[in-house]
Write an enzyme that holds these catalytic residues in place. Structure first.
Site, PDB file in Angstrom:
ATOM      1  N   THR A 134       0.951  -1.271  -0.027  1.00 25.11           N
ATOM      2  CA  THR A 134       0.074  -0.025  -0.020  1.00 25.11           C
ATOM      3  C   THR A 134       0.767   1.132  -0.244  1.00 25.11           C
ATOM      4  OG1 THR A 134      -1.530   1.256   1.414  1.00 25.11           O
ATOM      5  CG2 THR A 134      -0.215  -0.231   2.543  1.00 25.11           C
ATOM      6  N   ASP A 135       0.237   2.227  -0.438  1.00 24.29           N
ATOM      7  CA  ASP A 135       1.105   3.472  -0.278  1.00 24.29           C
ATOM      8  C   ASP A 135       0.929   4.248   1.077  1.00 24.29           C
ATOM      9  OD1 ASP A 135      -1.661   4.158  -0.107  1.00 24.29           O
ATOM     10  OD2 ASP A 135      -1.685   5.587  -1.778  1.00 24.29           O
ATOM     11  N   GLU A 136       0.253   3.606   1.950  1.00 22.67           N
ATOM     12  CA  GLU A 136       0.040   4.142   3.340  1.00 22.67           C
ATOM     13  C   GLU A 136       1.452   3.843   4.168  1.00 22.67           C
ATOM     14  OE1 GLU A 136      -3.282   3.434   5.573  1.00 22.67           O
ATOM     15  OE2 GLU A 136      -4.506   2.966   3.767  1.00 22.67           O
ATOM     16  N   TYR A 159      -1.442  -0.484  11.146  1.00 18.82           N
ATOM     17  CA  TYR A 159      -1.628  -1.258   9.804  1.00 18.82           C
ATOM     18  C   TYR A 159      -0.511  -1.124   9.028  1.00 18.82           C
ATOM     19  CZ  TYR A 159      -3.043  -1.545   5.012  1.00 18.82           C
ATOM     20  OH  TYR A 159      -2.882  -1.601   3.491  1.00 18.82           O
ATOM     21  N   LYS A 163       2.617  -3.342   7.198  1.00 16.52           N
ATOM     22  CA  LYS A 163       2.737  -3.611   5.698  1.00 16.52           C
ATOM     23  C   LYS A 163       4.010  -3.190   5.399  1.00 16.52           C
ATOM     24  CE  LYS A 163       0.424  -4.730   3.037  1.00 16.52           C
ATOM     25  NZ  LYS A 163       0.328  -6.096   2.373  1.00 16.52           N
TER      26      LYS A 163
END
Length: 350
Positions: A134-136, A159, A163
């Site tokens: 993810t870009d998060e 989260y 990741k």
């Protein structure tokens, strides 16, 4: 025959990928999914009706079981999507995110490495392990700029931190052991079959039931929206043409504030279900999420120039099609609302 293992194959992005892979007449797709709250039996039934599909109910954290599965399937590609993904749930219960996202990724990497190490040289060269992230993991952007493959990691939530850890493992297994890993970092996905804790389906279903439409803070947080079918195409292209050790950022090029998204959902529902309009009257501003990143945006020029991928779905048309899908598929989402999640606020324990 091309053989694929897709972890998290009964989930949102995983099922879209399985449908795309099964469109190949000679594909064999094995979905490894332990059917947590976010998986849907209806989705699995749809996939199971297609030739070449098989589901294995197993936990990606179990190294021995994952090794056994990979050895028996003998895949050309492993797509690793199985993950806990909802930021709010990670605030309330981070342990599940650490074990699934970090330990689960370790287990899949080891299972793939054990299998890949014994392959003949030509098969070794063609094998790929595609790790979906993810870009998060990059944290928060200001009003300008975009994430790219060289952006430093700066995760804000349990989260995104989990990741980030999984990404580091995937890249380390490529550098240390030579496992042909390709990593994807994508922007916010939308489309059919998304669990209704995420923004767009949550707003749609809450509106249909006359419930409040909660908007965090002032609703000015910005996300880059990517249709799930465009994302699935990108992942398939990475498996076919991606270079081991490389990272590809995948974005839809459709930045919107959260409040803009909610108003657009309301506008479409006003036209589709006018008997309860205007749905914007249900909008309610609530206390912001702890550690809420302000803005995400993706520079997808690398995957465009290197692999020839660009998003095909226009966001406005894609959003209308997504809402229409939920309006006509109550049999898919109703059991989820009744048994697992009725639209209540999560992420409040912090």
């Amino acid at each position: 025959m091309k053989r694929y293992v897709v972890t998290g194959g009964a989930g949102f992005i995983g099922s879209a990928l399985c449908h795309l892979l099964l469109s190949e007449s000679d594909a064999e797709v094995v979905a490894v999914d332990r059917m947590t709250y976010a998986a849907n039996q209806v989705t699995l039934d749809e996939l199971s009706s297609q030739a070449g599909f098989r589901h294995i109910d197993a936990d990606v954290r179990d190294v021995a079981r994952m090794t056994e599965i990979v050895q028996s399937v003998k895949p050309d590609v492993v797509f690793h999507l199985a993950a806990e993904t909802h930021v709010d749930r990670s605030i309330d219960g981070p342990a599940e995110f650490v074990t699934t996202n970090v330990v689960g990724t370790y287990a899949m990497l080891e299972a793939a490495r054990t299998y890949w190490s014994d392959l003949p040289d030509e098969a070794k060269q063609h094998f790929r392990f595609v790790h979906i992230s993810t870009d998060e993991v990059f944290g928060s952007l200001g009003a300008e700029g975009h994430f790219s493959e060289t952006t430093p990691y700066d995760p804000s939530s349990p989260y995104s931190a989990s990741k980030a850890g999984s990404d580091h493992l995937a890249r380390a297994w490529q550098r240390t052991y030579g496992l042909p890993v390709v990593v994807s970092n994508c922007s916010n996905n939308y489309g059919p079959r998304q669990f209704p804790e995420k923004l767009i389906p949550l707003m749609v279903l809450n509106a249909l039931e006359g419930k409040a439409l909660p908007v965090y803070g002032t609703g000015t947080n910005v996300r880059d929206w990517l249709h799930v079918e465009d994302h699935a195409r990108a992942l398939k292209m990475m498996a076919e043409h991606g270079v081991p050790g490389e990272v590809y950022c995948v974005g839809g090029g459709s930045e919107r504030t959260n409040l803009q998204i909610v108003h657009e959902v309301c506008r479409i529902l006003d036209a589709r279900r006018p008997e309860n309009a205007p749905y914007a009257d249900l909008i309610e501003f609530v206390t912001d999420r702890p550690g809420h990143d302000f803005r995400y945006a993706i520079d997808a020029s690398k995957i465009d120039t290197k692999l020839g991928w660009t998003p095909r779905q226009d966001f406005e048309a894609g959003l209308e099609e997504t809402i229409d899908w939920y309006l006509t598929h109550e049999a898919w989402w109703r059991p989820l609302r009744d048994k697992h999640y009725s639209g209540e606020r999560l992420g409040v324990k912090a």
